[in-house]
Scaffold this active site. Structure first.
Site, PDB file in Angstrom:
ATOM      1  N   HIS A   1      -9.839  -1.729   3.457  1.00 45.34           N
ATOM      2  CA  HIS A   1      -8.306  -2.663   2.906  1.00 45.34           C
ATOM      3  C   HIS A   1      -8.226  -3.870   4.578  1.00 45.34           C
ATOM      4  CE1 HIS A   1      -7.852   2.040   1.415  1.00 45.34           C
ATOM      5  NE2 HIS A   1      -7.784   1.239   1.313  1.00 45.34           N
TER       6      HIS A   1
ATOM      7  N   ARG B   1      -8.365  -3.489  -6.966  1.00 38.02           N
ATOM      8  CA  ARG B   1      -8.682  -2.374  -8.174  1.00 38.02           C
ATOM      9  C   ARG B   1      -7.446  -1.544  -8.355  1.00 38.02           C
ATOM     10  NH1 ARG B   1     -11.433   0.845  -9.550  1.00 38.02           N
ATOM     11  NH2 ARG B   1     -12.867   1.338 -11.278  1.00 38.02           N
TER      12      ARG B   1
ATOM     13  N   HIS C   1      -8.073   2.206   5.519  1.00 39.88           N
ATOM     14  CA  HIS C   1      -9.205   2.630   6.225  1.00 39.88           C
ATOM     15  C   HIS C   1     -10.138   0.971   6.138  1.00 39.88           C
ATOM     16  CE1 HIS C   1      -8.667   6.524   4.762  1.00 39.88           C
ATOM     17  NE2 HIS C   1      -8.642   6.684   3.949  1.00 39.88           N
TER      18      HIS C   1
ATOM     19  N   THR D   1       0.528  -1.874   0.231  1.00 35.69           N
ATOM     20  CA  THR D   1       0.338  -0.219  -0.256  1.00 35.69           C
ATOM     21  C   THR D   1       1.111   1.415   0.098  1.00 35.69           C
ATOM     22  OG1 THR D   1      -2.092   1.312   0.828  1.00 35.69           O
ATOM     23  CG2 THR D   1       0.020   0.145   2.863  1.00 35.69           C
ATOM     24  N   ARG D   2       0.093   2.690  -0.381  1.00 36.15           N
ATOM     25  CA  ARG D   2       1.276   3.589  -0.828  1.00 36.15           C
ATOM     26  C   ARG D   2      -0.221   4.660  -0.342  1.00 36.15           C
ATOM     27  NH1 ARG D   2      -1.270   4.835  -5.454  1.00 36.15           N
ATOM     28  NH2 ARG D   2      -2.056   7.354  -5.134  1.00 36.15           N
TER      29      ARG D   2
HETATM   30  P1  ADP Z   1      -2.318   1.234  -5.051  1.00 30.16           P
HETATM   31  O1  ADP Z   1      -3.658   2.326  -5.731  1.00 30.16           O
HETATM   32  O2  ADP Z   1      -0.823   1.972  -5.135  1.00 30.16           O
HETATM   33  O3  ADP Z   1      -2.364  -0.015  -5.445  1.00 30.16           O
HETATM   34  P2  ADP Z   1      -3.316   1.215  -2.430  1.00 30.16           P
HETATM   35  O4  ADP Z   1      -2.221   1.725  -1.134  1.00 30.16           O
HETATM   36  O5  ADP Z   1      -4.762   2.389  -2.924  1.00 30.16           O
HETATM   37  O6  ADP Z   1      -2.021   1.120  -3.355  1.00 30.16           O
HETATM   38  O7  ADP Z   1      -4.036  -0.195  -2.040  1.00 30.16           O
HETATM   39  C1  ADP Z   1      -3.484  -0.845  -2.201  1.00 30.16           C
HETATM   40  C2  ADP Z   1      -4.311  -2.781  -2.616  1.00 30.16           C
HETATM   41  O8  ADP Z   1      -5.986  -2.938  -1.927  1.00 30.16           O
HETATM   42  C3  ADP Z   1      -4.214  -2.336  -3.675  1.00 30.16           C
HETATM   43  O9  ADP Z   1      -4.138  -3.936  -4.049  1.00 30.16           O
HETATM   44  C4  ADP Z   1      -5.999  -1.854  -4.222  1.00 30.16           C
HETATM   45  O10 ADP Z   1      -6.546  -2.513  -6.136  1.00 30.16           O
HETATM   46  C5  ADP Z   1      -6.675  -1.974  -2.820  1.00 30.16           C
HETATM   47  N1  ADP Z   1      -7.287  -1.805  -3.092  1.00 30.16           N
HETATM   48  C6  ADP Z   1      -7.505  -0.035  -2.772  1.00 30.16           C
HETATM   49  N2  ADP Z   1      -8.926  -0.621  -2.194  1.00 30.16           N
HETATM   50  C7  ADP Z   1      -9.392  -1.228  -2.183  1.00 30.16           C
HETATM   51  C8  ADP Z   1     -11.170  -1.053  -2.248  1.00 30.16           C
HETATM   52  N3  ADP Z   1     -12.168  -0.107  -1.823  1.00 30.16           N
HETATM   53  N4  ADP Z   1     -11.596  -2.617  -2.597  1.00 30.16           N
HETATM   54  C9  ADP Z   1     -10.951  -3.466  -2.737  1.00 30.16           C
HETATM   55  N5  ADP Z   1      -9.465  -3.453  -3.162  1.00 30.16           N
HETATM   56  C10 ADP Z   1      -8.670  -1.857  -2.741  1.00 30.16           C
END
Ligand code: ADP
Ligand code: ADP
Length: 593
Positions: A206, A293, A203, A198-199
């Protein structure tokens, strides 16, 4: 007793690459390095070097040579045939000191010595080819495609002897190399390790998806946030890591979670990046990787279309999962069901069900900027509080009000009235008046173009510091040059900069002549007076333009105050009480106009 075989999956390629110079040779290599010419690495190359050195990129043991590079672009493989989806290279500019078969010292931005590189290859590369093949686009809205154009046009490759990992003074207990991560994971005693990349702040959604994944696979979660380089504009890693720590400590079973930080420089390459993330996690001991996603997506291109499809990353990873030895844990979007107080995958939600979600933009604009607490169903209260500390509501964020205009236009007078009004509205204000500043901060500076610019830059520097710490800086200086004013705008941050053009005609200023300066300038007693024999460049698009012939200083100060109220930098004076907690009423432009 023979050492027990690790229950964890082996690193990709069989063993962890280790580029660190052994302790016994350290002093000698260091002394040798001090005589070599040096190459200062970019922040990105420093991150890459750290992950090469510790084996996070195993089996890669160097910045890629030409054959590896080309095959990685074309087929996502090294010359050995092993998978590697992202080119890891060391781009450099033309430099006569860089010659084949020479050793050079690699240093970080502070010139700390990191490694010795033996230059075995120097080859040219094409940013357009890399953009097309790795990122699938030439669109410079892609942050890496834009960045690559600024990289040097040669790549260096060769043997690396690493003397020191880049120094990190923050969160040291969470900074684990792949070997350290593996050692810690082995203590948990589960063969299955599910990594989560994650970056972003985490919430409830996650938390839900990671807990589901761990439960399904009966393993341990490697919560592995990136703290190297992420997407420009992301929440800073200090804030994020504080929040991850709070979550890991308060909401997960401690026997099922390891939080460790990854100093990776992300490329935002979507599908290829997801595969790379999985490979890196395998090297840290994970045999499962969660992909949701739009994994590592850079947002939209210049036509407003997402660079990658929402599930492209999952698909690509599925294709290579068996070969890489890492299972994909796919996640479809989860939404909150307020009537049932739980999260569910979109595909499982019957039509007509009430759902709730809050987007990243809404988090900032509708909650944090307005001082509203994020709801419990969306974020754990500890995380909400950490975010609220980093992103205070607008009325506690800094702002710079920059007055510009001819001498005698009315800058100081209006600024003084505004200062009092802002104090009355509960803001802390520093007034940097040009005339006053010239007696202290800028004492000794004259009125040449150079000295005027120095004066403005000094005021701008102080204003930027005040704004960074949440104060209001009111600056009133002629500031005749457009470029210099724009530099200050960039220094302070455009979001927090309000340029106010006090647009009083020269004749009016001259007629006022409060300080008797215009008369002296006309007589030629003073030279280079703005408006008489030195230029004034009016702002092209100031946030506000004041008229002082028909409006009084009070009128104008109130106009500025109204503007700041609308922007949210000032809180409306009437507060309503809600359960005993004073809250600012929602700022609606309609009410305020
Ligand atoms: P990034 O955008 O760089 O992938 P994120 O921190 O936003 O990093 O996301 C971490 C992981 O969680 C990723 O695999 C992302 O696709 C997944 N993710 C984020 N929001 C959701 C969601 N609402 N439902 C399912 N997976 C999610
Ligand atoms: P500056 O700081 O732009 O050099 P000052 O505020 O020091 O200008 O001087 C402006 C002079 O003009 C003051 O004497 C002020 O009282 C007078 N003045 C007259 N009308 C106005 C107005 N509408 N706004 C500001 N100042 C005005």
């Amino acid at each position: 007793m023979p050492a027990q075989a690790s229950p964890l999956i082996a690193p990709y390629g069989g063993h962890l690459v280790d580029l660190m110079v052994p302790a016994a040779a350290h002093a000698e290599v260091k002394a040798y390095a001090s005589q070599l010419s040096s190459l200062q690495l970019s922040e990105r190359s420093v991150c890459d070097l750290e992950l090469l050195a510790t084996g996070a990129f195993s089996p890669l043991d160097r910045f890629m040579g030409q054959v590896d590079y080309q095959r990685v672009l074309d087929e996502m493989r090294c010359s050995t045939g092993q998978l590697f989806p992202i080119p890891i290279t060391l781009p450099v500019e033309d430099d006569p000191a860089l010659r084949l078969d020479q050793d050079i010292a690699l240093r970080d931005a502070k010139n700390d010595l990191l490694a010795v590189l033996t230059i075995e290859e120097i080859y040219a590369w094409e940013p357009a080819e890399a953009a097309h093949k790795v990122f699938g686009t030439l669109d410079v809205r892609h942050p890496l495609v834009a960045e690559m154009h600024r990289w040097g046009k040669w790549h260096l490759s060769g043997r690396l002897q690493v003397l020191q990992l880049p120094k990190h003074y923050d969160f040291q207990e969470l900074r684990l190399t792949p070997a350290q991560t593996r050692a810690r994971l082995e203590e948990f005693g589960y063969p299955h390790v599910i990594a989560f990349q994650t970056r972003n702040p985490l919430h409830r959604v996650h938390e839900e998806l990671t807990k589901r994944a761990v439960q399904e696979r009966d393993g341990v979660l490697l919560l592995h946030p990136v703290v190297g380089m992420t997407k420009p504009g992301d929440v800073d890693h200090y804030t994020r890591v504080r929040a991850y720590k709070a979550l890991a400590a308060g909401y997960y079973d401690p026997r099922r979670i390891l939080l460790a930080l990854l100093p990776l420089a992300m490329r935002m390459a979507g599908p290829r990046e997801a595969l790379w993330h999985a490979l890196i996690r395998r090297n840290h001991g994970a045999n499962h990787f969660i992909v949701g996603r739009d994994h590592a997506g850079p947002g939209n291109d210049s036509t407003g279309t997402p660079f990658y499809g929402p599930y492209d990353a999952q698909e690509l990873l599925h294709r290579y999962s068996a070969e890489l030895g890492v299972h994909v844990v796919p996640f479809h979007e989860l939404l909150y069901l307020p009537d049932e107080e739980r999260y569910e995958e979109v595909s499982q939600i019957p039509p007509g069900t009430r759902t709730a979600s809050i987007s990243g933009t809404q988090v900032r604009e509708q909650y944090l900027n307005q001082g509203r607490t994020l709801p419990d169903w969306f974020t754990r209260p500890e995380v909400a509080e950490i975010l609220a500390e980093t992103y205070p509501p607008r009325h506690r964020q800094g702002v710079c009000i920059w007055f510009t205009g001819l001498s005698g236009a009315g800058k100081s007078t209006t600024a003084e009235v505004l200062t009092v009004l802002l104090l009355e509205h509960g803001r802390q204000v520093t007034l940097l008046d040009g005339d006053v500043v010239r007696t202290n901060l800028s004492h000794g500076l004259g009125f040449s173009k150079e000295d005027r610019d120095t004066n403005i830059r000094r005021i701008g520097f102080v204003a930027a510091e005040i704004v960074r710490h949440g104060g209001v800086a009111i600056c009133a200086a002629v500031s005749p040059y457009r470029t210099t004013r724009n530099d200050v705008r960039a220094l302070v941050g455009a979001e927090h900069f309000v340029e106010v053009f006090v647009d009083t005609p020269l004749e009016v200023c001259e007629a006022r002549d409060t300080k008797g300066m215009y008369a002296k300038a006309r007589r030629g007693d003073i030279k280079g007076f703005t408006g008489i024999d030195d230029p004034y460049e009016p702002p092209e698009s100031p946030e506000l333009r004041l008229e002082t012939v028909t409006l009084t200083p009070e009128d104008n100060a109130h106009r500025i105050l109204q503007y700041l109220l609308q922007r949210g930098f000032v809180r409306p004076p009437t507060t309503v009480r809600n359960n005993g907690i004073p809250v600012a009423p929602a700022v609606s432009p309609r009410v305020l106009e």
